[in-house]
Design a protein around this motif. Structure first.
Motif, PDB file in Angstrom:
ATOM      1  N   THR A  12       0.834  -1.203   0.000  1.00 14.54           N
ATOM      2  CA  THR A  12       0.000   0.000   0.000  1.00 14.54           C
ATOM      3  C   THR A  12       0.866   1.249   0.000  1.00 14.54           C
ATOM      4  OG1 THR A  12      -1.681  -1.212   1.271  1.00 14.54           O
ATOM      5  CG2 THR A  12      -1.867   1.169   1.195  1.00 14.54           C
ATOM      6  N   ARG A  13       1.887   1.239   0.832  1.00 16.46           N
ATOM      7  CA  ARG A  13       2.793   2.385   0.895  1.00 16.46           C
ATOM      8  C   ARG A  13       3.481   2.605  -0.460  1.00 16.46           C
ATOM      9  NH1 ARG A  13       7.619   2.402   5.060  1.00 16.46           N
ATOM     10  NH2 ARG A  13       6.056   3.026   6.561  1.00 16.46           N
ATOM     11  N   ALA A  71       4.204   5.628  -5.441  1.00 24.37           N
ATOM     12  CA  ALA A  71       4.278   5.593  -6.903  1.00 24.37           C
ATOM     13  C   ALA A  71       3.200   6.485  -7.518  1.00 24.37           C
ATOM     14  CB  ALA A  71       4.135   4.160  -7.395  1.00 24.37           C
ATOM     15  N   GLY A  72       1.990   6.437  -6.943  1.00 23.31           N
ATOM     16  CA  GLY A  72       0.899   7.277  -7.457  1.00 23.31           C
ATOM     17  C   GLY A  72       1.200   8.754  -7.289  1.00 23.31           C
ATOM     18  N   THR A  73       1.764   9.112  -6.149  1.00 20.64           N
ATOM     19  CA  THR A  73       2.116  10.507  -5.892  1.00 20.64           C
ATOM     20  C   THR A  73       3.206  10.959  -6.862  1.00 20.64           C
ATOM     21  OG1 THR A  73       1.575  10.218  -3.558  1.00 20.64           O
ATOM     22  CG2 THR A  73       2.902  12.120  -4.139  1.00 20.64           C
ATOM     23  N   ALA A  74       4.188  10.104  -7.065  1.00 17.81           N
ATOM     24  CA  ALA A  74       5.277  10.459  -7.982  1.00 17.81           C
ATOM     25  C   ALA A  74       4.753  10.632  -9.401  1.00 17.81           C
ATOM     26  CB  ALA A  74       6.361   9.380  -7.950  1.00 17.81           C
ATOM     27  N   THR A  75       3.843   9.792  -9.813  1.00 17.45           N
ATOM     28  CA  THR A  75       3.271   9.893 -11.156  1.00 17.45           C
ATOM     29  C   THR A  75       2.485  11.182 -11.298  1.00 17.45           C
ATOM     30  OG1 THR A  75       3.131   7.489 -11.310  1.00 17.45           O
ATOM     31  CG2 THR A  75       1.774   8.756 -12.839  1.00 17.45           C
ATOM     32  N   ALA A  76       1.700  11.511 -10.300  1.00 16.75           N
ATOM     33  CA  ALA A  76       0.895  12.730 -10.346  1.00 16.75           C
ATOM     34  C   ALA A  76       1.788  13.966 -10.390  1.00 16.75           C
ATOM     35  CB  ALA A  76      -0.035  12.791  -9.143  1.00 16.75           C
ATOM     36  N   VAL A  77       2.830  13.976  -9.573  1.00 16.59           N
ATOM     37  CA  VAL A  77       3.745  15.122  -9.530  1.00 16.59           C
ATOM     38  C   VAL A  77       4.488  15.263 -10.853  1.00 16.59           C
ATOM     39  CG1 VAL A  77       5.833  16.032  -8.444  1.00 16.59           C
ATOM     40  CG2 VAL A  77       3.982  15.130  -7.033  1.00 16.59           C
ATOM     41  N   SER A  78       4.987  14.150 -11.389  1.00 14.06           N
ATOM     42  CA  SER A  78       5.739  14.238 -12.632  1.00 14.06           C
ATOM     43  C   SER A  78       4.832  14.685 -13.783  1.00 14.06           C
ATOM     44  CB  SER A  78       6.410  12.905 -12.961  1.00 14.06           C
ATOM     45  OG  SER A  78       5.446  11.936 -13.332  1.00 14.06           O
ATOM     46  N   GLY A  79       3.574  14.241 -13.785  1.00 14.40           N
ATOM     47  CA  GLY A  79       2.630  14.694 -14.818  1.00 14.40           C
ATOM     48  C   GLY A  79       2.376  16.185 -14.716  1.00 14.40           C
ATOM     49  N   ARG A  80       2.217  16.678 -13.508  1.00 13.68           N
ATOM     50  CA  ARG A  80       1.981  18.098 -13.282  1.00 13.68           C
ATOM     51  C   ARG A  80       3.196  18.922 -13.727  1.00 13.68           C
ATOM     52  NH1 ARG A  80       1.072  18.684  -7.558  1.00 13.68           N
ATOM     53  NH2 ARG A  80      -0.509  17.121  -7.927  1.00 13.68           N
ATOM     54  N   VAL A  81       4.391  18.453 -13.389  1.00 14.83           N
ATOM     55  CA  VAL A  81       5.623  19.146 -13.782  1.00 14.83           C
ATOM     56  C   VAL A  81       5.755  19.154 -15.302  1.00 14.83           C
ATOM     57  CG1 VAL A  81       8.145  19.014 -13.714  1.00 14.83           C
ATOM     58  CG2 VAL A  81       6.831  18.715 -11.619  1.00 14.83           C
ATOM     59  N   SER A  82       5.439  18.031 -15.913  1.00 16.78           N
ATOM     60  CA  SER A  82       5.534  17.923 -17.364  1.00 16.78           C
ATOM     61  C   SER A  82       4.569  18.899 -18.049  1.00 16.78           C
ATOM     62  CB  SER A  82       5.234  16.493 -17.788  1.00 16.78           C
ATOM     63  OG  SER A  82       5.255  16.395 -19.185  1.00 16.78           O
ATOM     64  N   ARG A  83       3.329  18.966 -17.556  1.00 21.72           N
ATOM     65  CA  ARG A  83       2.350  19.892 -18.149  1.00 21.72           C
ATOM     66  C   ARG A  83       2.779  21.344 -17.946  1.00 21.72           C
ATOM     67  NH1 ARG A  83      -1.154  16.120 -15.934  1.00 21.72           N
ATOM     68  NH2 ARG A  83      -1.481  17.400 -14.086  1.00 21.72           N
TER      69      ARG A  83
END
Length: 105
Positions: A9-10, A15-27
């Protein structure tokens, strides 16, 4: 088993947080690049509009036509032959000058 579930779970949350952050940075980064491109295009358009268009220059006079290459080549060959004859002492300076004048016209 509960410890394993907690780790999974951790890991999923991280991983979900990292994906969300990297997507936001990319946009955000692509938005910045698009804005820079647009600014550069606007500057180029402004410069193009600021530069006056140059009036076409009047046609320049053509230089006198050169004789055809074959004719010029023949003249050069004749002059070389005359020079050789002069160097060998067969022609005098006056004869060489007269023949050269005939060839060159």
């Amino acid at each position: 088993m509960p410890g394993l579930l907690r780790r999974v779970t951790r890991t999923a949350v991280i991983a979900g947080t990292a994906t969300a952050v990297s997507g936001r940075v990319s946009r955000r980064q692509s938005g910045r690049w698009a804005q820079q491109d647009q600014q550069q295009q606007e500057q180029q358009q402004a410069q193009a509009q600021a530069q006056p268009t140059a009036a076409p220059s009047p046609p320049q006079a053509m230089p006198p036509p050169m004789p055809p290459d074959d004719e010029m080549g023949n003249k050069i060959d004749e002059l070389k032959k005359l020079g050789e004859l002069k160097a060998q002492g067969i022609l005098t300076e006056e004869e060489f000058a007269a023949e050269k004048q005939k060839i060159l016209g």
